[in-house]
Scaffold this active site. Structure first.
Site, mmCIF file in Angstrom:
data_model
loop_
_atom_site.group_PDB
_atom_site.id
_atom_site.type_symbol
_atom_site.label_atom_id
_atom_site.label_comp_id
_atom_site.label_asym_id
_atom_site.label_seq_id
_atom_site.Cartn_x
_atom_site.Cartn_y
_atom_site.Cartn_z
ATOM 1 C CG HIS A 295 -1.792 0.966 1.204
ATOM 2 N ND1 HIS A 295 -1.550 2.263 1.791
ATOM 3 C CD2 HIS A 295 -3.165 1.776 0.892
ATOM 4 C CE1 HIS A 295 -1.957 3.548 2.206
ATOM 5 N NE2 HIS A 295 -3.243 2.982 1.068
ATOM 6 C CD GLU B 141 41.641 -4.794 -21.602
ATOM 7 O OE1 GLU B 141 41.670 -3.583 -21.086
ATOM 8 O OE2 GLU B 141 41.383 -5.794 -21.060
ATOM 9 C CB CYS C 188 34.194 0.651 -22.869
ATOM 10 S SG CYS C 188 35.122 -0.566 -22.447
#
Length: 803
Positions: A427, A686, A757
């Site tokens: 609720h 990388e 990224c």
């Protein structure tokens, strides 16, 4: 019309067109029973006492003038006057006798139900006002319902009580606040067979995510016992998600799940009890397991999708639904016991983005489930009992064990709401969404940790976990109109670590996920080293006990890892489906792996873990290969079992071409074969060797994602974790920029995807500009950088067009 009845309609004879006759709830029950039981849904039979019967009852007794006298002067802001007049109105209606012909019809219809279901029939008697469960007014919880009713006398008494409940304090207030005339809203009453969920479980389904408005999931809550506890927020339920688009394609799997506390359950009271139901503690073993199995969750999802499709077709527009269900502990079948249009999440205007950001921090007093995404601060008011509400002042933070529909006026004036109990469909959560308030529910300890008068900040802006901080913390609100924002040619993707935030982040303008970190999911949702789930002989007893607790209910411990990881990956992939979601395979360093449960037994200490046993070197190595098999099994389950073929696995820290070949072969051995079922495999670019030998690496992989952090570290020879030489770590160094340029050119030369990224384009606008001018295919950003970088990229592309 059912033969012989004037004031009663059985469900088979009513539908959505009969709201004025039988109210919203009964009209919907009739629609479900009449239209959807032929399509496989189970709906308990019942009948409606019409709104006209209510009107005739009061008319025959001459009660209308007296009701006007009581209610015409009512002041909804004077709580004591409102309570007194409401009580007087209820007593007037309850004391009004039902006309003899109506009594006879109710008794006859009840006997007809007994003939159908047997002499031990018990029924639910539920109010159904003519302005209830409408698309623009829910009236949820405004009127009374009575459960476990048996015998003609109890049924008739419950009908009279339902008639009277049209004048509860909360219903009177709600009608005034929403512009409804007390005397034009009538009350019908539904009488339907009780589903014996007191012996099983029940809950609520939404055909939309209630927090974010994400439309492509079915959200299911479940707890033991009768459903009133879930609806009212008295219990923290289990939660499940199912992804609708792939479910409809036949990929039937649970997307994700969360175990709730389920501390109590509502059952039938002993014979002679006036209340007919009572709450008892849930058995500890039952609390520690889900109260639905996957087959039942998927059946409920199927029901919800059928209901949404039916109601949407009737409405001529998409109509997300709020559905109540119950499982019968006797026949073991699952029934739908109510459906209504969802009225909060589906109204969110996603073209108008409002982002809240805390700009300070403080002591966290309590945490729970976040409702909404806002932040608010104010003085706390702990409500231990309803009488405390009279002291509540507008702008305070309401803190309570749970909330009740009677509290509507107070909740409307609150800055935020915090409860000990309840899940995201309770609720308090429903009302908070309707009012646009931040709420944190299910904290367990808020009323003990927070005291009246404390200045607190309630934050729902940090993902699925809501936090209550000590003090008034500063925060910003950013308002953006997304409707006119064009898309740049360069793909703007996002770095997404937490599945909990994925649905909300999906509404940002984006082209998918450029980096989903698997290790975030392992750390937060699994917490155990994968090898510790396979070989527990090396572990100490405490670690074995903890793993046993976490993996309770799974056939073997490794199944826990595969299910949890696939559900985390799957949630992110579903949020952005069908856009690409690039999932980086685990890239923990040895010290990070060692911090997981059982990790120390499988990880050797390294002097420099940053360039040690990490990434691709682990995957085909005997020390980790069985763990890598679990990672691949999770990816396979998400891609094939869930149908989320937009997932692209990405291999991190791949030093040599031979290593790449070994990893690709090992992935194929574990069920992930490049090229099958549309599977692409990317690699992190990388390491300088990735750039120097990019033509060779391009033979192994379908795309390259530049990791600017590690590429900078290894190009400049700077440990990125060292504060001492941090001044030398700069992604903008000409040597690093040259490496990036060679990588982009090499990918283009080999017709491979190129993206980035790392942190650089999020932190430095000039790096983003450099990448766009190079012609990189995609830039993946932290979510808080997406909008400003998108606008920057659009400007750069316009400049490039002009020159």
């Amino acid at each position: 019309m059912s033969s012989g009845y004037h004031h009663v309609r059985f469900f088979q004879d009513i539908g959505l067109e009969d709201v004025s006759l039988v109210g919203g709830k009964n009209a919907s029950l009739g629609e479900l029973y009449r239209e959807l039981t032929p399509k496989g849904l189970l709906v308990p039979n019942g009948f409606a006492v019409t709104a006209e019967a209510y009107r005739a009852t009061l008319q025959q007794a001459g009660a209308w003038p007296s009701l006007h006298t009581i209610l015409d002067p009512v002041d909804p802001d004077d709580l004591s006057d409102l309570a007194e007049r409401a009580h007087e109105a209820r007593e007037l209606v309850y004391s009004t006798p039902l006309p003899p012909e109506l009594l006879a019809e109710i008794r006859q219809a009840y006997q007809q139900l007994k003939d159908e279901y047997g002499s031990d029939l018990t029924v639910a008697v539920r109010s159904s006002a003519t302005a209830e469960d409408l698309p623009n007014a829910s009236f949820a919880g405004q009127h009374e319902s009575y459960l476990n009713i048996s015998g003609e006398q109890q049924v008739v008494d419950a009908v009279r009580r339902c008639f009277a409940s049209l004048f509860t304090d909360r219903a009177i207030r709600y009608r005034i606040n929403n512009g409804f005339d007390h005397f034009k809203v009538l009350n019908s009453v539904g009488v339907m067979k009780m589903v014996r969920s007191d012996l099983a479980s029940s809950g609520v389904i939404f055909s939309i995510d209630t927090e974010t408005g994400f439309p492509d999931v079915v959200f299911i809550t479940a707890a033991y016992g009768l459903g009133e506890n879930v609806v009212q927020g008295a219990v923290d339920p289990d939660e499940f998600y199912v992804f609708k688009p792939t479910f409809n394609q036949g990929k039937r799997q649970v997307l994700r799940r969360s175990l709730g506390g389920k501390k109590i359950k509502m059952v039938y009271a002993d014979g002679g009890s006036r209340d007919h139901t009572r709450n008892i503690p849930t058995d500890k073993k039952d609390r520690e397991r889900y109260c639905l199995d996957d087959e039942e969750v998927l059946l409920l999802a199927d029901y919800a999708i059928k209901i949404e499709d039916h109601y949407s077709a009737k409405a001529g527009e998409k109509r997300p639904m709020d559905v109540e269900w119950a499982k019968d502990g006797i026949d073991e079948k699952i029934y739908i016991v109510q459906a209504r249009p969802e009225t909060a999440a589906s109204r969110i205007d996603r073209t108008k983005l409002e982002e809240y950001h805390l700009t300070g921090t403080g002591l966290v007093l309590a945490t729970g489930r976040a409702v909404g995404t806002k932040v608010a601060a104010g003085k706390a008011r702990v409500i231990a009992q309803p009488s405390d509400l009279t002291a509540f002042e507008p702008g305070e933070v309401l803190v309570s064990d749970t909330t009740s529909p009677d509290w509507g006026t107070v909740m409307k004036s609150a800055a935020a709401i915090v409860t000990n109990r309840g899940g995201r469909t309770c609720h308090a959560a429903i009302v908070a969404r309707e009012l646009g308030l931040p709420a944190v529910v299910g904290t367990d300890n808020a009323t003990r940790a927070i005291h009246t008068g404390d200045l607190v900040t309630v934050s729902c802006a940090e993902g699925i976990t809501g936090k209550i901080y000590q003090g008034a913390l500063p925060f910003d609100v950013e308002k953006i109109d997304l409707s006119a924002m064009p898309r740049p040619t360069t793909k703007i993707m996002m770095n997404v670590g937490e599945p909990d935030s994925a649905f909300a982040l999906s509404f940002l303008p984006n082209d998918g996920v450029g980096l989903a970190r698997m290790e975030f999911i392992i750390s937060n949702a699994i917490k155990v080293h994968p090898m510790a789930l396979i070989d527990q002989e090396r572990l100490d007893p405490a670690e074995r006990d903890e793993i046993k607790r976490l993996t309770e209910g799974y056939a073997k411990p490794s199944d826990f890892f595969v299910e949890r990881l696939s559900e985390g990956i799957g949630t992110i992939a579903a949020a952005f489906f069908p856009k690409p979601v690039i999932v980086r395979l685990s890239d923990f360093k040895t010290n990070e792996y060692a911090s997981l449960i059982g990790g120390k037994a499988f990880e050797l200490g390294e002097a420099n873990p940053m360039i040690g046993f990490r990434g691709a070197s682990r995957y085909a190595h005997p020390a980790y290969e069985p763990g890598f098999a679990l990672e691949c099994a999770a990816l396979k389950r998400a891609r094939e079992g869930m149908g989320l073929t937009n997932i692209i696995p990405m291999v991190p820290f791949c030093r040599r071409v031979e290593e790449a070949e070994r990893v690709i072969a090992k992935m194929s051995e574990f069920g992930l074969t490049r090229g099958e079922n549309g599977l692409e495999i990317y690699v992190m670019c990388e390491i300088p060797n990735n750039v120097i030998l990019i033509d060779e690496f391009a033979k192994c992989f379908d795309g390259f994602s530049i990791g600017s952090n590690d590429l900078t570290q290894l190009t400049l020879g700077v440990d990125r974790d060292s504060e001492t030489v941090a001044f030398d770590f700069d992604e903008r160094d000409p040597g690093v920029m040259k490496m990036i340029e060679l990588a982009v050119e090499g990918a283009r030369r080999n017709h491979r995807h190129s993206g980035i990224c790392g942190q650089a384009p999020s932190d430095y606008p000039e790096v983003a500009e450099y990448l766009v001018r190079l012609g990189i295919d995609s830039i993946s950003l932290n979510p808080d950088s997406v909008l400003k970088t998108t606008m920057r990229v659009l400007d750069i592309e316009r400049q490039m067009e002009r020159t």
